[in-house]
Design an enzyme around this catalytic site. Structure first.
Site, PDB file in Angstrom:
ATOM      1  N   LYS A  39      19.709 -23.280   8.089  1.00  9.86           N
ATOM      2  CA  LYS A  39      20.540 -22.755   9.166  1.00  9.86           C
ATOM      3  C   LYS A  39      21.460 -23.811   9.774  1.00  9.86           C
ATOM      4  O   LYS A  39      22.123 -23.558  10.776  1.00  9.86           O
ATOM      5  CB  LYS A  39      19.647 -22.155  10.255  1.00  9.86           C
ATOM      6  CG  LYS A  39      18.703 -21.075   9.725  1.00  9.86           C
ATOM      7  CD  LYS A  39      17.707 -20.630  10.756  1.00  9.86           C
ATOM      8  CE  LYS A  39      16.692 -19.659  10.153  1.00  9.86           C
ATOM      9  NZ  LYS A  39      15.672 -19.227  11.124  1.00  9.86           N
TER      10      LYS A  39
ATOM     11  N   GLY B 202      15.496 -13.332  13.862  1.00  7.91           N
ATOM     12  CA  GLY B 202      14.906 -14.363  14.708  1.00  7.91           C
ATOM     13  C   GLY B 202      15.147 -15.750  14.163  1.00  7.91           C
ATOM     14  O   GLY B 202      15.294 -15.933  12.950  1.00  7.91           O
ATOM     15  N   THR B 203      15.159 -16.725  15.072  1.00  9.20           N
ATOM     16  CA  THR B 203      15.499 -18.097  14.720  1.00  9.20           C
ATOM     17  C   THR B 203      15.162 -18.991  15.894  1.00  9.20           C
ATOM     18  O   THR B 203      15.055 -18.533  17.014  1.00  9.20           O
ATOM     19  CB  THR B 203      17.017 -18.216  14.408  1.00  9.20           C
ATOM     20  OG1 THR B 203      17.282 -17.701  13.120  1.00  9.20           O
ATOM     21  CG2 THR B 203      17.506 -19.648  14.414  1.00  9.20           C
ATOM     22  N   THR B 204      15.035 -20.281  15.628  1.00 10.00           N
ATOM     23  CA  THR B 204      15.052 -21.286  16.689  1.00 10.00           C
ATOM     24  C   THR B 204      15.999 -22.394  16.272  1.00 10.00           C
ATOM     25  O   THR B 204      15.819 -22.999  15.211  1.00 10.00           O
ATOM     26  CB  THR B 204      13.654 -21.886  16.937  1.00 10.00           C
ATOM     27  OG1 THR B 204      12.741 -20.845  17.289  1.00 10.00           O
ATOM     28  CG2 THR B 204      13.711 -22.907  18.072  1.00 10.00           C
TER      29      THR B 204
ATOM     30  N   SER C  26      15.637 -16.473  18.949  1.00 13.57           N
ATOM     31  CA  SER C  26      14.479 -15.817  19.571  1.00 13.57           C
ATOM     32  C   SER C  26      13.448 -16.814  20.071  1.00 13.57           C
ATOM     33  O   SER C  26      12.765 -16.561  21.062  1.00 13.57           O
ATOM     34  CB  SER C  26      13.837 -14.847  18.570  1.00 13.57           C
ATOM     35  OG  SER C  26      13.464 -15.539  17.382  1.00 13.57           O
TER      36      SER C  26
END
Length: 222
Positions: free
Chosen positions: A47, A14-16, A144
């Protein structure tokens, strides 16, 4: 002894990540949480990865896959820069990412964004989701946490925003996603790229904006 069924299942990640262009530059943002299923494996990951002098990669999906893509593209961008005698255009770097992503689409699990600034085309944002598509946009988001942001960014973004307004928009977007998505969290990292150069910021979790629904009685964060 037979291995349990869960050991054959690829880990969920998951990440934004968010990128927004404004007149004169572009602002990139990402959370810092790396998760493997429900386990947080890294609370302070970075990231946002430079690929060339003025082009950066925002990574979501498999950290190993996107890091490998970044390494290869950085190498080819450096070779191209030596041939040109100057930094490559952002669109060229974005096309390298797309080529790498598309040619290995059966193996890579990475939704990426390429963003940067050059004198030819100004601030640019390119979405490069899983499968190898490449689309230039004024803004985009992935990971996500992005599912919570499409409506907000569509409503709040303006093409005539200032640098400060764009940085605030990206910060607010990350804060919203981190409050809603269990796989996004940690600190917020921002990169602003313009003709004046590249600047980086880190916003600690306790300094991020807090939504009204996160406040309890007398303004206590819940």
């Amino acid at each position: 002894m037979a291995q349990p069924s869960w050991s054959h299942t690829p880990p969920d990640t998951g990440t934004t990540i968010v990128a927004c262009a404004y007149p004169g530059g572009v602002v990139l943002g990402a959370d810092s949480r790396v998760s493997t299923g429900t386990y947080v494996s890294n609370r302070a990951s970075d990231k946002l990865t430079p690929l060339a002098e003025t082009a950066w990669l925002l990574r979501s999906g498999s950290a190993a896959d996107t890091q490998l893509v970044a390494d290869y593209v950085r190498y080819f961008a450096q070779q191209h820069s030596l041939e040109l005698g100057q930094a490559p255009d952002v669109s060229t770097v974005a096309r390298l990412v797309q080529t790498m992503n598309y040619n290995n689409k059966q193996m890579l699990v990475g939704a990426m964004i390429v963003a940067g600034y050059d004198k030819k085309a100004g601030g640019q944002v390119y979405g490069c989701p899983i499968g190898g598509t490449l689309v230039r946009e004024n803004w985009t988001t992935d990971g996500s946490g992005s599912t919570f942001l499409w409506g907000f960014l569509d409503s709040a973004y303006r093409e005539d925003m200032t640098r400060e307004e764009t940085e605030e928009l990206v910060t607010n977007a990350l804060a919203l996603a981190m409050a809603r998505d269990g796989s996004s969290g940690g600190v917020a990292r921002l990169v602003t790229i313009s003709a004046a150069g590249t600047t980086r910021r880190m916003i600690k979790e306790d300094a991020l904006p807090v939504g009204w629904d996160e406040l309890g009685p007398a303004g206590v964060i819940v």
